[in-house]
Design a protein around this motif. Structure first.
Motif, PDB file in Angstrom:
ATOM      1  N   ILE A  11       0.869  -1.179   0.000  1.00  0.00           N
ATOM      2  CA  ILE A  11       0.000   0.000   0.000  1.00  0.00           C
ATOM      3  C   ILE A  11       0.912   1.237   0.000  1.00  0.00           C
ATOM      4  O   ILE A  11       1.836   1.324   0.809  1.00  0.00           O
ATOM      5  CB  ILE A  11      -0.920   0.033   1.228  1.00  0.00           C
ATOM      6  CG1 ILE A  11      -1.915  -1.133   1.182  1.00  0.00           C
ATOM      7  CG2 ILE A  11      -1.667   1.360   1.326  1.00  0.00           C
ATOM      8  CD1 ILE A  11      -2.923  -1.042   0.061  1.00  0.00           C
ATOM      9  N   ALA A  12       0.658   2.160  -0.920  1.00  0.00           N
ATOM     10  CA  ALA A  12       1.464   3.383  -0.980  1.00  0.00           C
ATOM     11  C   ALA A  12       0.558   4.570  -1.272  1.00  0.00           C
ATOM     12  O   ALA A  12      -0.304   4.500  -2.149  1.00  0.00           O
ATOM     13  CB  ALA A  12       2.539   3.271  -2.055  1.00  0.00           C
ATOM     14  N   THR A  13       0.752   5.661  -0.534  1.00  0.00           N
ATOM     15  CA  THR A  13      -0.022   6.877  -0.767  1.00  0.00           C
ATOM     16  C   THR A  13       0.777   7.810  -1.670  1.00  0.00           C
ATOM     17  O   THR A  13       1.996   7.928  -1.564  1.00  0.00           O
ATOM     18  CB  THR A  13      -0.355   7.589   0.549  1.00  0.00           C
ATOM     19  OG1 THR A  13       0.852   7.850   1.286  1.00  0.00           O
ATOM     20  CG2 THR A  13      -1.260   6.729   1.405  1.00  0.00           C
ATOM     21  N   LEU A  14       0.052   8.492  -2.558  1.00  0.00           N
ATOM     22  CA  LEU A  14       0.689   9.319  -3.589  1.00  0.00           C
ATOM     23  C   LEU A  14      -0.035  10.651  -3.721  1.00  0.00           C
ATOM     24  O   LEU A  14      -1.260  10.688  -3.835  1.00  0.00           O
ATOM     25  CB  LEU A  14       0.658   8.576  -4.938  1.00  0.00           C
ATOM     26  CG  LEU A  14       1.008   9.386  -6.187  1.00  0.00           C
ATOM     27  CD1 LEU A  14       2.472   9.801  -6.149  1.00  0.00           C
ATOM     28  CD2 LEU A  14       0.718   8.577  -7.449  1.00  0.00           C
ATOM     29  N   ASN A  15       0.722  11.722  -3.701  1.00  0.00           N
ATOM     30  CA  ASN A  15       0.177  13.047  -3.981  1.00  0.00           C
ATOM     31  C   ASN A  15       0.683  13.490  -5.351  1.00  0.00           C
ATOM     32  O   ASN A  15       1.858  13.781  -5.533  1.00  0.00           O
ATOM     33  CB  ASN A  15       0.607  14.049  -2.908  1.00  0.00           C
ATOM     34  CG  ASN A  15      -0.027  13.744  -1.571  1.00  0.00           C
ATOM     35  OD1 ASN A  15      -1.231  13.517  -1.482  1.00  0.00           O
ATOM     36  ND2 ASN A  15       0.770  13.711  -0.518  1.00  0.00           N
ATOM     37  N   SER A  16      -0.231  13.506  -6.318  1.00  0.00           N
ATOM     38  CA  SER A  16       0.107  13.891  -7.688  1.00  0.00           C
ATOM     39  C   SER A  16      -0.887  14.953  -8.133  1.00  0.00           C
ATOM     40  O   SER A  16      -1.936  14.647  -8.687  1.00  0.00           O
ATOM     41  CB  SER A  16       0.037  12.678  -8.620  1.00  0.00           C
ATOM     42  OG  SER A  16       0.341  13.031  -9.946  1.00  0.00           O
ATOM     43  N   PRO A  17      -0.582  16.237  -7.857  1.00  0.00           N
ATOM     44  CA  PRO A  17      -1.558  17.306  -8.099  1.00  0.00           C
ATOM     45  C   PRO A  17      -1.996  17.370  -9.552  1.00  0.00           C
ATOM     46  O   PRO A  17      -1.288  16.947 -10.465  1.00  0.00           O
ATOM     47  CB  PRO A  17      -0.790  18.571  -7.697  1.00  0.00           C
ATOM     48  CG  PRO A  17       0.235  18.085  -6.737  1.00  0.00           C
ATOM     49  CD  PRO A  17       0.635  16.730  -7.232  1.00  0.00           C
ATOM     50  N   GLU A  18      -3.190  17.939  -9.750  1.00  0.00           N
ATOM     51  CA  GLU A  18      -3.784  18.037 -11.077  1.00  0.00           C
ATOM     52  C   GLU A  18      -2.847  18.769 -12.021  1.00  0.00           C
ATOM     53  O   GLU A  18      -2.247  19.791 -11.673  1.00  0.00           O
ATOM     54  CB  GLU A  18      -5.123  18.778 -10.983  1.00  0.00           C
ATOM     55  CG  GLU A  18      -5.909  18.781 -12.288  1.00  0.00           C
ATOM     56  CD  GLU A  18      -7.271  19.420 -12.102  1.00  0.00           C
ATOM     57  OE1 GLU A  18      -7.978  19.565 -13.109  1.00  0.00           O
ATOM     58  OE2 GLU A  18      -7.612  19.762 -10.952  1.00  0.00           O
ATOM     59  N   GLY A  19      -2.719  18.248 -13.218  1.00  0.00           N
ATOM     60  CA  GLY A  19      -1.826  18.852 -14.202  1.00  0.00           C
ATOM     61  C   GLY A  19      -0.460  18.226 -14.231  1.00  0.00           C
ATOM     62  O   GLY A  19       0.346  18.518 -15.096  1.00  0.00           O
ATOM     63  N   ASN A  20      -0.168  17.345 -13.263  1.00  0.00           N
ATOM     64  CA  ASN A  20       1.108  16.650 -13.246  1.00  0.00           C
ATOM     65  C   ASN A  20       0.881  15.194 -13.604  1.00  0.00           C
ATOM     66  O   ASN A  20      -0.069  14.568 -13.139  1.00  0.00           O
ATOM     67  CB  ASN A  20       1.757  16.728 -11.866  1.00  0.00           C
ATOM     68  CG  ASN A  20       2.339  18.097 -11.587  1.00  0.00           C
ATOM     69  OD1 ASN A  20       3.523  18.320 -11.788  1.00  0.00           O
ATOM     70  ND2 ASN A  20       1.508  19.009 -11.138  1.00  0.00           N
ATOM     71  N   PRO A  21       1.759  14.634 -14.410  1.00  0.00           N
ATOM     72  CA  PRO A  21       1.627  13.200 -14.695  1.00  0.00           C
ATOM     73  C   PRO A  21       1.968  12.402 -13.454  1.00  0.00           C
ATOM     74  O   PRO A  21       2.627  12.925 -12.566  1.00  0.00           O
ATOM     75  CB  PRO A  21       2.678  12.979 -15.797  1.00  0.00           C
ATOM     76  CG  PRO A  21       3.669  14.087 -15.624  1.00  0.00           C
ATOM     77  CD  PRO A  21       2.895  15.252 -15.076  1.00  0.00           C
ATOM     78  N   PRO A  22       1.535  11.145 -13.319  1.00  0.00           N
ATOM     79  CA  PRO A  22       0.753  10.432 -14.334  1.00  0.00           C
ATOM     80  C   PRO A  22      -0.721  10.775 -14.282  1.00  0.00           C
ATOM     81  O   PRO A  22      -1.247  11.092 -13.227  1.00  0.00           O
ATOM     82  CB  PRO A  22       0.971   8.975 -13.936  1.00  0.00           C
ATOM     83  CG  PRO A  22       1.118   9.034 -12.454  1.00  0.00           C
ATOM     84  CD  PRO A  22       1.851  10.316 -12.161  1.00  0.00           C
ATOM     85  N   ALA A  23      -1.382  10.686 -15.428  1.00  0.00           N
ATOM     86  CA  ALA A  23      -2.820  10.968 -15.466  1.00  0.00           C
ATOM     87  C   ALA A  23      -3.607   9.844 -14.831  1.00  0.00           C
ATOM     88  O   ALA A  23      -4.716  10.029 -14.365  1.00  0.00           O
ATOM     89  CB  ALA A  23      -3.250  11.160 -16.915  1.00  0.00           C
ATOM     90  N   ASP A  24      -3.039   8.671 -14.830  1.00  0.00           N
ATOM     91  CA  ASP A  24      -3.686   7.510 -14.222  1.00  0.00           C
ATOM     92  C   ASP A  24      -2.689   6.881 -13.258  1.00  0.00           C
ATOM     93  O   ASP A  24      -1.612   6.456 -13.679  1.00  0.00           O
ATOM     94  CB  ASP A  24      -4.090   6.511 -15.301  1.00  0.00           C
ATOM     95  CG  ASP A  24      -4.792   5.293 -14.722  1.00  0.00           C
ATOM     96  OD1 ASP A  24      -5.403   5.441 -13.642  1.00  0.00           O
ATOM     97  OD2 ASP A  24      -4.722   4.223 -15.336  1.00  0.00           O
ATOM     98  N   PRO A  25      -2.916   6.822 -11.957  1.00  0.00           N
ATOM     99  CA  PRO A  25      -4.188   7.128 -11.310  1.00  0.00           C
ATOM    100  C   PRO A  25      -4.418   8.624 -11.134  1.00  0.00           C
ATOM    101  O   PRO A  25      -3.505   9.415 -11.339  1.00  0.00           O
ATOM    102  CB  PRO A  25      -4.018   6.468  -9.935  1.00  0.00           C
ATOM    103  CG  PRO A  25      -2.562   6.565  -9.666  1.00  0.00           C
ATOM    104  CD  PRO A  25      -1.910   6.356 -10.997  1.00  0.00           C
ATOM    105  N   PRO A  26      -5.654   9.002 -10.724  1.00  0.00           N
ATOM    106  CA  PRO A  26      -5.958  10.425 -10.509  1.00  0.00           C
ATOM    107  C   PRO A  26      -5.099  11.005  -9.392  1.00  0.00           C
ATOM    108  O   PRO A  26      -4.408  10.295  -8.678  1.00  0.00           O
ATOM    109  CB  PRO A  26      -7.444  10.407 -10.114  1.00  0.00           C
ATOM    110  CG  PRO A  26      -7.940   9.067 -10.514  1.00  0.00           C
ATOM    111  CD  PRO A  26      -6.783   8.135 -10.436  1.00  0.00           C
ATOM    112  N   ASN A  27      -5.180  12.334  -9.254  1.00  0.00           N
ATOM    113  CA  ASN A  27      -4.342  12.989  -8.258  1.00  0.00           C
ATOM    114  C   ASN A  27      -4.736  12.584  -6.842  1.00  0.00           C
ATOM    115  O   ASN A  27      -5.906  12.361  -6.534  1.00  0.00           O
ATOM    116  CB  ASN A  27      -4.426  14.510  -8.399  1.00  0.00           C
ATOM    117  CG  ASN A  27      -5.833  15.047  -8.271  1.00  0.00           C
ATOM    118  OD1 ASN A  27      -6.669  14.764  -9.101  1.00  0.00           O
ATOM    119  ND2 ASN A  27      -6.090  15.815  -7.232  1.00  0.00           N
ATOM    120  N   ASN A  28      -3.710  12.480  -5.983  1.00  0.00           N
ATOM    121  CA  ASN A  28      -3.858  12.187  -4.554  1.00  0.00           C
ATOM    122  C   ASN A  28      -4.626  10.872  -4.329  1.00  0.00           C
ATOM    123  O   ASN A  28      -5.847  10.850  -4.223  1.00  0.00           O
ATOM    124  CB  ASN A  28      -4.557  13.330  -3.812  1.00  0.00           C
ATOM    125  CG  ASN A  28      -3.769  14.621  -3.891  1.00  0.00           C
ATOM    126  OD1 ASN A  28      -2.668  14.650  -4.422  1.00  0.00           O
ATOM    127  ND2 ASN A  28      -4.335  15.691  -3.369  1.00  0.00           N
TER     128      ASN A  28
END
Length: 512
Positions: free
Chosen positions: A219-236
């Motif tokens: 299990i890993a948590t990821l913060n990927s704000p909108e406009g930054n890749p990757p597009a999949d999965p969605p942000n945060n």
């Protein structure tokens, strides 16, 4: 049997025989012995004192050589090695550690999580490393409309490239190299830059058997704000990486990534545990800046019948509570001794450590069977850092180890009279404090303690801020009493000279 260590205990290097308290960090004065409570730990440097490691951030326990002794693995974000520390014992009963680097640098420039488990089910402990930054420059995805290969050479300005790396145990750990694989589906094209460990990119990691088959999953948590890749999965997102099982786990291309909780506020810490006692593993998550329910649990859908697709986005989340000053990292343990696991939560900006008492039957709403919140410690000037739960004084009840900008203290439920209980503020017992004066340790327990790791450095030099990112409570030397492991990162000084992985060995068992 009385057990000693091979490390010489000298206060000007890293050791102290009986460690004294110093000026209290704690805001609540009732029950404090003027901040001068004696402790019973001696400090031992685990990593080599040679100037070859800097920036310790994470440490985890395991038995890598299957000799029945607890070993350690550490991740260092300045000199960048992943090291195992094999516990050794002499014929006289002395313990010491043999440190061996097994990997590091590219693709592990900055680690943001570390965990030990037998990932390929061969009977030997493996190591999972969550990587915030691989050290490689992130390129934009040519298939995205906003990717212009002619702009900055196609590279993403200020982006990080994260991933997950598994080091598989060679079994002959002294003579054979560890095989490190980078999970294909975990590799990021780039995520917004942020501070370790809670912001930007991968923020936390845990390992447990989520789907009930093929061994421990990730299990890993990821913060990927909108406009930054990757597009999949969605942000945060909270991401589930199912273990393909057995030797297949050594094939990086067969691991998949499933966003089981998505489009969220910034995600902080995560822990896998069976929250509702239904036999499957749920996930506890913090969302530091969320406006409500910044501590939540995700019920595993395995028990939901036809809705129970564990390999898709999970249908529910359940509130645990909210800390208005943000909820950061967590630990788990039965704090009040009722046989039910509770949750310890740190709020750095609020300078507080609180715990949530789990109800007997936790529900999916606040309305029925809510979690009760209690405060263990409030701090005056410093922000709390790493936290850990465990019994430190051997009385059978849970204590807490808490770090705060160069200091390590353990907190115990204080019962000065019949009206005080585990639900009140706890008693502080200082172990070390880098910020306090370098007064020599006195036999009667007075004077502040500063742990100096370089014998050529002055004790005053360690008064700068020290980041203690990880604390572990475990019985390292197998004497029946829990010890404390801490990462000491002197952030404003030469890490090679002053940083250390420290064992605070509990001496209560020495006369047994």
């Amino acid at each position: 049997m009385k057990r000693h260590t091979a490390t010489i205990v000298v206060s000007t290097i890293l050791g102290l025989a009986i460690i004294a308290g110093c000026e209290s960090m704690y805001s609540h004065e009732q029950g404090l012995d003027s901040g001068k409570t004696a402790s019973f730990f001696e400090a031992i440097q685990i990593d080599p004192r040679a100037e070859d490691s800097a920036g310790p951030q994470f440490v985890a326990t395991g038995d890598f050589d299957n000799d029945g002794r607890m070993d350690l693995v550490s991740a260092w974000n300045e000199s960048q090695p992943i090291q195992i520390h094999l516990q050794q014992q002499s014929a006289e009963g002395e313990i010491y550690f043999l440190s061996i680097p097994i990997g590091g640098t590219t693709p592990i420039a900055v680690a943001s999580g570390l965990h030990v488990d037998d990932m390929d089910q061969d009977g030997f402990d493996d190591i999972v490393v969550l990587v915030k930054d691989t050290g490689l420059v992130a390129e934009c995805d040519p298939e995205r409309e906003d990717c212009d290969p002619t702009d900055n050479g196609g590279y993403i300005e200020g982006a990080l490239a994260g991933t997950i790396v598994i080091f598989f145990n060679p079994q002959d750990v002294l003579n054979s190299p560890w095989e490190g694989i980078e999970l294909n589906q975990a590799s990021l094209a780039g995520t917004e830059e942020g501070e370790l460990p809670e912001e930007g990119g991968y923020s936390s990691l845990d390992v447990a058997d989520i789907d009930g088959v093929d061994g421990p999953d990730i299990i890993a948590t990821l913060n990927s704000p909108e406009g930054n890749p990757p597009a999949d999965p969605p942000n945060n997102t909270v991401n589930f990486f199912p273990n393909p099982g057995g030797s297949t786990a050594r094939k990086p291309e067969v691991w998949s990534r499933i966003a089981i909780h998505a489009d969220l506020p910034a995600v902080g810490d995560c822990r896998a545990t069976d929250v509702d006692d239904d036999g499957d593993i749920d996930i506890v998550v913090t969302y530091p800046t969320a406006k409500n329910s910044n501590v939540r649990w995700l019920p595993n859908p395995l028990s939901l019948g036809q809705m129970g697709n564990v390999y898709a986005e999970w249908p529910y989340y359940a509130p645990i509570g909210h800390i208005a000053t943000e909820a950061d990292v967590i630990d788990l343990g039965d704090i009040d001794g009722d046989g039910i696991e509770d949750i310890l939560v740190r709020s750095s900006s609020g300078k507080v450590v609180q715990w949530f008492k789990r109800p007997e039957s936790p529900s999916l709403t606040y309305i029925r069977n809510p979690w009760q919140t209690y405060t263990i410690a409030e701090f005056v000037q410093r922000e709390p850092g790493a936290i850990a739960l465990g019994d430190l004084d051997g009385d059978g009840t849970m204590d807490a180890a808490i770090a705060a900008q160069g200091a390590v203290a353990w907190f115990s439920p204080y019962y000065p009279d019949e009206e005080s209980s585990v639900f009140d503020l706890w008693k502080e017992n200082i172990i070390i404090d880098d910020r306090e004066s370098s007064t020599a340790v006195e036999v009667d327990g007075s004077g502040a303690v500063t742990v100096v790791t370089d014998p050529n450095a002055s004790a005053e030099a360690t008064s700068a801020d020290t980041l203690i990112n990880t604390l572990i409570i475990a019985d390292i030397d197998n004497d029946g009493y829990n010890d404390i492991i801490a990462t000491l990162d002197r952030t404003s000084m030469s890490g090679l000279s002053n940083d250390a992985l420290a064992l605070f060995r509990n001496t209560l068992g020495d006369d047994d």
